[in-house]
Motif scaffolding. Sequence first.
Motif, PDB file in Angstrom:
ATOM      1  N   SER A  28      21.872  35.776 -48.011  1.00  0.00           N
ATOM      2  CA  SER A  28      20.926  36.039 -46.924  1.00  0.00           C
ATOM      3  C   SER A  28      21.625  36.258 -45.579  1.00  0.00           C
ATOM      4  O   SER A  28      20.970  36.447 -44.563  1.00  0.00           O
ATOM      5  N   GLY A  29      22.957  36.230 -45.569  1.00  0.00           N
ATOM      6  CA  GLY A  29      23.714  36.557 -44.368  1.00  0.00           C
ATOM      7  C   GLY A  29      23.892  35.418 -43.380  1.00  0.00           C
ATOM      8  O   GLY A  29      24.194  35.653 -42.211  1.00  0.00           O
ATOM      9  N   HIS A  30      23.750  34.167 -43.837  1.00  0.00           N
ATOM     10  CA  HIS A  30      23.859  33.020 -42.938  1.00  0.00           C
ATOM     11  C   HIS A  30      25.252  32.401 -42.881  1.00  0.00           C
ATOM     12  O   HIS A  30      25.423  31.325 -42.320  1.00  0.00           O
ATOM     13  N   VAL A  31      26.236  33.088 -43.470  1.00  0.00           N
ATOM     14  CA  VAL A  31      27.601  32.556 -43.478  1.00  0.00           C
ATOM     15  C   VAL A  31      28.565  33.631 -42.973  1.00  0.00           C
ATOM     16  O   VAL A  31      28.508  34.779 -43.411  1.00  0.00           O
ATOM     17  N   ARG A  32      29.427  33.223 -42.059  1.00  0.00           N
ATOM     18  CA  ARG A  32      30.486  34.110 -41.576  1.00  0.00           C
ATOM     19  C   ARG A  32      31.831  33.502 -41.947  1.00  0.00           C
ATOM     20  O   ARG A  32      31.995  32.286 -41.892  1.00  0.00           O
ATOM     21  N   VAL A  33      32.761  34.348 -42.321  1.00  0.00           N
ATOM     22  CA  VAL A  33      34.119  33.918 -42.621  1.00  0.00           C
ATOM     23  C   VAL A  33      35.021  34.597 -41.603  1.00  0.00           C
ATOM     24  O   VAL A  33      35.077  35.826 -41.546  1.00  0.00           O
ATOM     25  N   ASN A  34      35.683  33.788 -40.776  1.00  0.00           N
ATOM     26  CA  ASN A  34      36.543  34.301 -39.703  1.00  0.00           C
ATOM     27  C   ASN A  34      35.804  35.312 -38.834  1.00  0.00           C
ATOM     28  O   ASN A  34      36.347  36.335 -38.433  1.00  0.00           O
ATOM     29  N   GLY A  35      34.526  35.030 -38.568  1.00  0.00           N
ATOM     30  CA  GLY A  35      33.722  35.869 -37.688  1.00  0.00           C
ATOM     31  C   GLY A  35      33.006  37.023 -38.358  1.00  0.00           C
ATOM     32  O   GLY A  35      32.147  37.647 -37.741  1.00  0.00           O
ATOM     33  N   ALA A  36      33.327  37.326 -39.603  1.00  0.00           N
ATOM     34  CA  ALA A  36      32.708  38.449 -40.304  1.00  0.00           C
ATOM     35  C   ALA A  36      31.616  37.940 -41.245  1.00  0.00           C
ATOM     36  O   ALA A  36      31.864  37.070 -42.075  1.00  0.00           O
ATOM     37  N   ALA A  54      24.973  28.899 -40.729  1.00  0.00           N
ATOM     38  CA  ALA A  54      23.688  28.645 -40.070  1.00  0.00           C
ATOM     39  C   ALA A  54      22.772  27.949 -41.064  1.00  0.00           C
ATOM     40  O   ALA A  54      22.392  28.516 -42.077  1.00  0.00           O
ATOM     41  N   LEU A  55      22.460  26.685 -40.763  1.00  0.00           N
ATOM     42  CA  LEU A  55      21.597  25.878 -41.622  1.00  0.00           C
ATOM     43  C   LEU A  55      20.378  25.429 -40.832  1.00  0.00           C
ATOM     44  O   LEU A  55      20.527  24.796 -39.793  1.00  0.00           O
ATOM     45  N   ASP A  56      19.190  25.722 -41.336  1.00  0.00           N
ATOM     46  CA  ASP A  56      17.946  25.314 -40.684  1.00  0.00           C
ATOM     47  C   ASP A  56      18.030  25.515 -39.179  1.00  0.00           C
ATOM     48  O   ASP A  56      18.035  26.622 -38.704  1.00  0.00           O
ATOM     49  N   ARG A  57      18.144  24.429 -38.441  1.00  0.00           N
ATOM     50  CA  ARG A  57      18.175  24.528 -36.971  1.00  0.00           C
ATOM     51  C   ARG A  57      19.536  24.168 -36.395  1.00  0.00           C
ATOM     52  O   ARG A  57      19.634  23.782 -35.233  1.00  0.00           O
ATOM     53  N   SER A  58      20.561  24.274 -37.187  1.00  0.00           N
ATOM     54  CA  SER A  58      21.894  23.933 -36.690  1.00  0.00           C
ATOM     55  C   SER A  58      22.918  24.950 -37.167  1.00  0.00           C
ATOM     56  O   SER A  58      22.668  25.717 -38.088  1.00  0.00           O
TER      57      SER A  58
END
Length: 92
Positions: A28-36, A54-58
């Motif tokens: 779903s695109g909520h994880v970045r690896v080294n900014g990407a 990015a998890l829920d509200r944090s």
Amino acid sequence: MERQRLDKWLWHARVVRTRSDAAALVASGHVRVNGARQTAPGHAVKFEDVLTVALDRSVRVLRVVGFAERRGDAKVARTLYQELKVELPGGG
């Protein structure tokens, strides 16, 4: 072990409850690896990669410092990463 699948690492580090939750989070695109932004759960992470999750509200920023063959308890999971401070724009 030098590399590990992103979804597997997130699960082993106990960022999420299940590996399928980890795969869904990445897809779903909520994880970045080294900014990407990553959308492939099978993307390989390596030592010293910085993950922004990015998890829920944090938002958690984690530096990969280890890998595990199996999912352990919370104490073991904590040895897999170093939590970095999140710098918010404008001070705060």
